[in-house]
Design a protein around this motif. Structure first.
Motif, PDB file in Angstrom:
ATOM      1  N   GLY A 126      -1.094   8.286  -0.853  1.00 27.37           N
ATOM      2  CA  GLY A 126      -0.444   6.997  -0.616  1.00 27.37           C
ATOM      3  C   GLY A 126      -1.097   6.218   0.512  1.00 27.37           C
ATOM      4  O   GLY A 126      -1.186   4.992   0.471  1.00 27.37           O
ATOM      5  N   GLN A 127      -1.567   6.929   1.530  1.00 32.75           N
ATOM      6  CA  GLN A 127      -2.206   6.242   2.658  1.00 32.75           C
ATOM      7  C   GLN A 127      -3.548   5.636   2.247  1.00 32.75           C
ATOM      8  O   GLN A 127      -3.942   4.581   2.747  1.00 32.75           O
ATOM      9  N   ALA A 130      -2.633   2.522   0.560  1.00 27.49           N
ATOM     10  CA  ALA A 130      -2.286   1.502   1.548  1.00 27.49           C
ATOM     11  C   ALA A 130      -3.549   0.923   2.176  1.00 27.49           C
ATOM     12  O   ALA A 130      -3.652  -0.284   2.391  1.00 27.49           O
ATOM     13  N   TYR A 132      -6.528   0.728   0.833  1.00 30.35           N
ATOM     14  CA  TYR A 132      -7.150  -0.173  -0.146  1.00 30.35           C
ATOM     15  C   TYR A 132      -6.376  -1.478  -0.229  1.00 30.35           C
ATOM     16  O   TYR A 132      -6.959  -2.549  -0.339  1.00 30.35           O
ATOM     17  N   SER A 133      -5.052  -1.375  -0.176  1.00 32.72           N
ATOM     18  CA  SER A 133      -4.236  -2.582  -0.367  1.00 32.72           C
ATOM     19  C   SER A 133      -4.452  -3.595   0.755  1.00 32.72           C
ATOM     20  O   SER A 133      -4.265  -4.777   0.557  1.00 32.72           O
ATOM     21  N   ILE A 134      -4.822  -3.130   1.951  1.00 35.14           N
ATOM     22  CA  ILE A 134      -5.082  -4.108   3.016  1.00 35.14           C
ATOM     23  C   ILE A 134      -6.555  -4.511   3.053  1.00 35.14           C
ATOM     24  O   ILE A 134      -6.967  -5.267   3.925  1.00 35.14           O
ATOM     25  N   GLY A 135      -7.351  -3.967   2.134  1.00 35.01           N
ATOM     26  CA  GLY A 135      -8.730  -4.448   1.997  1.00 35.01           C
ATOM     27  C   GLY A 135      -9.791  -3.561   2.630  1.00 35.01           C
ATOM     28  O   GLY A 135     -10.944  -3.971   2.752  1.00 35.01           O
TER      29      GLY A 135
ATOM     30  N   ARG B  45       0.780  -2.784  -9.714  1.00 32.49           N
ATOM     31  CA  ARG B  45      -0.374  -2.055  -9.183  1.00 32.49           C
ATOM     32  C   ARG B  45      -1.682  -2.486  -9.841  1.00 32.49           C
ATOM     33  O   ARG B  45      -2.761  -2.286  -9.270  1.00 32.49           O
ATOM     34  N   ASN B  48      -3.566  -5.544  -7.774  1.00 31.86           N
ATOM     35  CA  ASN B  48      -4.566  -5.272  -6.727  1.00 31.86           C
ATOM     36  C   ASN B  48      -5.453  -4.068  -7.069  1.00 31.86           C
ATOM     37  O   ASN B  48      -6.037  -3.438  -6.193  1.00 31.86           O
ATOM     38  N   LEU B  50      -4.970  -1.056  -7.815  1.00 31.61           N
ATOM     39  CA  LEU B  50      -4.669   0.349  -7.505  1.00 31.61           C
ATOM     40  C   LEU B  50      -4.588   1.110  -8.820  1.00 31.61           C
ATOM     41  O   LEU B  50      -4.836   2.310  -8.882  1.00 31.61           O
ATOM     42  N   THR B  76     -12.553  -5.268  -3.743  1.00 24.90           N
ATOM     43  CA  THR B  76     -12.194  -5.318  -2.312  1.00 24.90           C
ATOM     44  C   THR B  76     -11.911  -6.754  -1.877  1.00 24.90           C
ATOM     45  O   THR B  76     -10.963  -7.010  -1.131  1.00 24.90           O
ATOM     46  N   ARG B  79      -8.541  -7.682  -3.073  1.00 24.25           N
ATOM     47  CA  ARG B  79      -7.492  -7.000  -2.304  1.00 24.25           C
ATOM     48  C   ARG B  79      -7.250  -7.663  -0.951  1.00 24.25           C
ATOM     49  O   ARG B  79      -6.155  -7.594  -0.399  1.00 24.25           O
ATOM     50  N   LYS B  80      -8.300  -8.306  -0.422  1.00 22.65           N
ATOM     51  CA  LYS B  80      -8.131  -8.991   0.863  1.00 22.65           C
ATOM     52  C   LYS B  80      -7.178 -10.174   0.746  1.00 22.65           C
ATOM     53  O   LYS B  80      -6.630 -10.646   1.734  1.00 22.65           O
ATOM     54  N   THR B  82      -4.467 -10.045  -1.098  1.00 21.31           N
ATOM     55  CA  THR B  82      -3.129  -9.543  -1.390  1.00 21.31           C
ATOM     56  C   THR B  82      -2.725  -8.512  -0.343  1.00 21.31           C
ATOM     57  O   THR B  82      -3.542  -8.034   0.425  1.00 21.31           O
ATOM     58  N   MET B  84       0.436  -5.181   0.080  1.00 24.95           N
ATOM     59  CA  MET B  84       1.446  -4.473  -0.707  1.00 24.95           C
ATOM     60  C   MET B  84       2.408  -3.720   0.197  1.00 24.95           C
ATOM     61  O   MET B  84       2.017  -3.199   1.230  1.00 24.95           O
ATOM     62  N   PHE B  86       4.945  -0.541  -0.115  1.00 25.47           N
ATOM     63  CA  PHE B  86       5.085   0.583  -1.035  1.00 25.47           C
ATOM     64  C   PHE B  86       6.479   1.199  -0.986  1.00 25.47           C
ATOM     65  O   PHE B  86       7.173   1.140   0.030  1.00 25.47           O
ATOM     66  N   ASN B  90       4.004   4.508   3.062  1.00 24.53           N
ATOM     67  CA  ASN B  90       2.566   4.782   3.207  1.00 24.53           C
ATOM     68  C   ASN B  90       1.974   4.236   4.496  1.00 24.53           C
ATOM     69  O   ASN B  90       0.896   3.656   4.500  1.00 24.53           O
ATOM     70  N   LEU B  91       2.662   4.460   5.601  1.00 21.43           N
ATOM     71  CA  LEU B  91       2.081   4.081   6.896  1.00 21.43           C
ATOM     72  C   LEU B  91       1.003   5.096   7.260  1.00 21.43           C
ATOM     73  O   LEU B  91       1.055   6.244   6.832  1.00 21.43           O
ATOM     74  N   GLY B 104      -5.837  -3.636   9.681  1.00 14.32           N
ATOM     75  CA  GLY B 104      -6.399  -4.596   8.736  1.00 14.32           C
ATOM     76  C   GLY B 104      -6.910  -5.850   9.422  1.00 14.32           C
ATOM     77  O   GLY B 104      -7.932  -6.418   9.043  1.00 14.32           O
ATOM     78  N   ARG B 152       3.117  -4.976   8.404  1.00 14.65           N
ATOM     79  CA  ARG B 152       1.689  -4.740   8.161  1.00 14.65           C
ATOM     80  C   ARG B 152       1.174  -5.680   7.064  1.00 14.65           C
ATOM     81  O   ARG B 152       0.083  -6.252   7.178  1.00 14.65           O
ATOM     82  N   LEU B 156      -1.343  -9.824   7.598  1.00 10.23           N
ATOM     83  CA  LEU B 156      -2.634 -10.188   7.009  1.00 10.23           C
ATOM     84  C   LEU B 156      -2.621 -11.613   6.464  1.00 10.23           C
ATOM     85  O   LEU B 156      -3.642 -12.113   6.018  1.00 10.23           O
TER      86      LEU B 156
END
Lengths: 234, 250
Positions: A126-127, A130, A132-135, B45, B48, B50, B76, B79-80, B82, B84, B86, B90-91, B104, B152, B156
């Motif tokens: 999951g991390q 996460a 990937y999701s922030i780029g 999903r 972006n 995933l 990539t 994804r910049k 967007t 997400m 979760f 997923n911290l 980020g 988080r 962005l």
């Protein structure tokens, strides 16, 4: 060896042996350091299922695990010059110290790569999502998110393997490296007292191991700083 | 602003998405509803990457990608645009709350540390967690962790925030604080796509509701159209089970 037991010799020979401690530490530091780098590298083919390379590292790791370190040392010492000789390079006169480094690096890398492989798989996917999701790119995700956490998981095992490796360095003398063990052998020939010298050596190795264990515990505590207490006791 | 065309996705032989078209305009808050297994999370999903769809095109802002030919670099870049939130937060466990948010900003958006920390602190204030900035995620409750997850994403300043069942993993008493935060940031005009099971929340917050079932969009419209006047039988059936009717109150 004929003469009676002389306890004073145990104390007297310790400083003489310790003057070669730096060789032992150099072998350990270089082979663990290089072993970590190589270990991470050879964990990759199995983690990311890279064909052919994956099979090669599997055989390599299995071979290292299945053969005694002393035999690996002799194989490298006698075998490497032959292999390199095929390319017209003569390393027969090279300092045996380097052969020791090569052997222990190869051996540590195999052990470390298996430890890393397990540790990297243990980091929650999951991390990565996460990240990937922030780029972040896959490479950035690996060295900023996954690896630091995997290293924490791997560290206790890395520390244990390093301590084993420290003790294994005493075999370096078999191919002519003058370390503490080597110095011990020459002292035995000179004094004709084997037991006292081996007791000194045992004391020195034991104390060094204790120091390393304490150091590793300390690092471990730092690495675990972000865990809550009850997670640690699991 | 976001345009999905003919998104198809299968896991093995199971067809999960059967050609979805969806358009989301700037400032829209779109809720995606539907029973489990309807494909709503997979759809989110896919936006972006995933999950990599098998077929279709995805356009976010000025980046339009055909899923079959998109390169890692293009993915990539998309994804910049967007962010997400979760279901399981997923911290990054080895980073503090503040570092989770600055990651980020500094690494992807190349902002200076000073600027990143400033933004992170503003975001933490928005989710009322400024006092937890230097804690690690393991020291926070689920609700607090999810609020950090929202901060988080928000930090962005993305074109769209994708929420994947943001309250499903929470203890019931913690759901409220997270929904309140989402409701608050919704007022700022950020585009959001929310997959949720919280019907009342969806009705209150969205300006559009999409109902999915069996890998297709069954019906879409304003909340009042979907909740008060659903056209399809499948939607009616689904809502009847989940939204209590007035008649029960007597």
């Amino acid at each position: 060896m004929g003469s009676s037991f002389e306890p004073s010799l145990i104390v007297e020979s310790i400083p003489k042996l310790l003057s070669y401690l730096h060789i032992t530490i150099e072998i350990l530091a270089l082979s663990v350091g290089l072993g970590l780098l190589l270990g991470i590298l050879i964990a990759m083919p199995r983690l990311y299922h890279i064909p052919i390379l994956k099979e090669i590292v599997t055989v390599y790791i299995s071979f290292i695990r299945g053969t005694p370190i002393l035999i690996q040392l002799f194989l490298v010492f006698y075998g490497l010059p032959v292999v390199v000789g095929l390319f017209g390079i003569d390393i027969t006169r090279m300092d045996p110290f380097y052969f020791v480094i090569v052997t222990y690096t190869l051996s540590n890398a195999a052990a470390f790569s298996e430890i890393f492989r397990g540790a990297i798989t243990s980091v929650d996917y999951g991390q990565t999502e996460a990240a990937y999701s922030i780029g972040l790119t896959p490479l950035q995700n690996f060295y900023r998110i996954v690896f630091p956490q995997a290293f924490r998981v791997a560290f206790p095992n890395i520390a244990n393997a390093s301590i084993s490796s420290l003790k294994d360095t005493s075999l370096a003398f078999s191919i002519g490296v003058m370390d503490m063990m080597g110095r011990g052998e020459t002292l035995i020939s000179a004094t004709m007292h084997a037991v006292e010298i081996y007791i000194s050596l045992a004391i020195i190795y034991y104390v060094i191991v204790l120091i390393f264990e304490r150091l590793f515990k300390w690092i471990e505590r730092y690495l675990n700083r972000y865990l809550v207490k009850d997670e640690l006791s699991l | 602003m976001i345009q999905l065309s003919n998104i198809q996705k299968s896991f093995g032989k199971t067809e999960v998405l059967k050609g979805i078209d969806l358009q989301v305009n700037k400032g829209d808050i779109v809720s995606i509803l539907g029973p489990s297994g309807s494909g709503k999370t997979t759809l989110l999903r896919c936006i972006n990457f995933l999950e990599k769809a098998n077929e279709g095109t995805i356009k976010v802002d000025n980046i339009a990608l055909d899923v079959k030919t998109a390169s890692k670099k293009e993915i990539t870049e998309l994804r910049k645009k967007t962010a997400m939130v979760f279901q399981n937060y997923n911290l990054f466990q080895h980073k503090t709350v503040l570092q989770n948010i600055t990651e980020g900003l500094m690494i992807v958006q190349k902002k200076s540390e000073k600027e990143a920390i400033e933004i992170a602190k503003t975001m933490l204030t928005k989710v009322s967690l400024e006092h937890k900035a230097n804690n690690y995620p393991s020291a926070l409750s689920g609700g607090q962790q999810q609020r950090v997850g929202i901060a988080r994403a928000l930090a962005l300043n993305p074109e769209v925030i994708l929420f994947d069942e943001p309250t499903s993993a929470l203890d019931p008493e913690l759901v409220g604080e997270v929904l309140d935060v989402i409701q608050k940031i919704a007022k700022e005009g950020i585009t959001m796509i929310i997959v949720t099971h919280e019907m009342n929340f969806a009705r209150d917050i969205s300006n559009r509701v999409v109902f999915m079932d069996g890998g297709v969009v069954v019906e879409e419209g304003t909340p009042s159209e979907i909740f008060n006047n659903p056209k399809s039988d499948r939607t009616k059936q689904f809502l009847r089970r989940l939204v209590p009717e007035f008649t029960y109150e007597i």
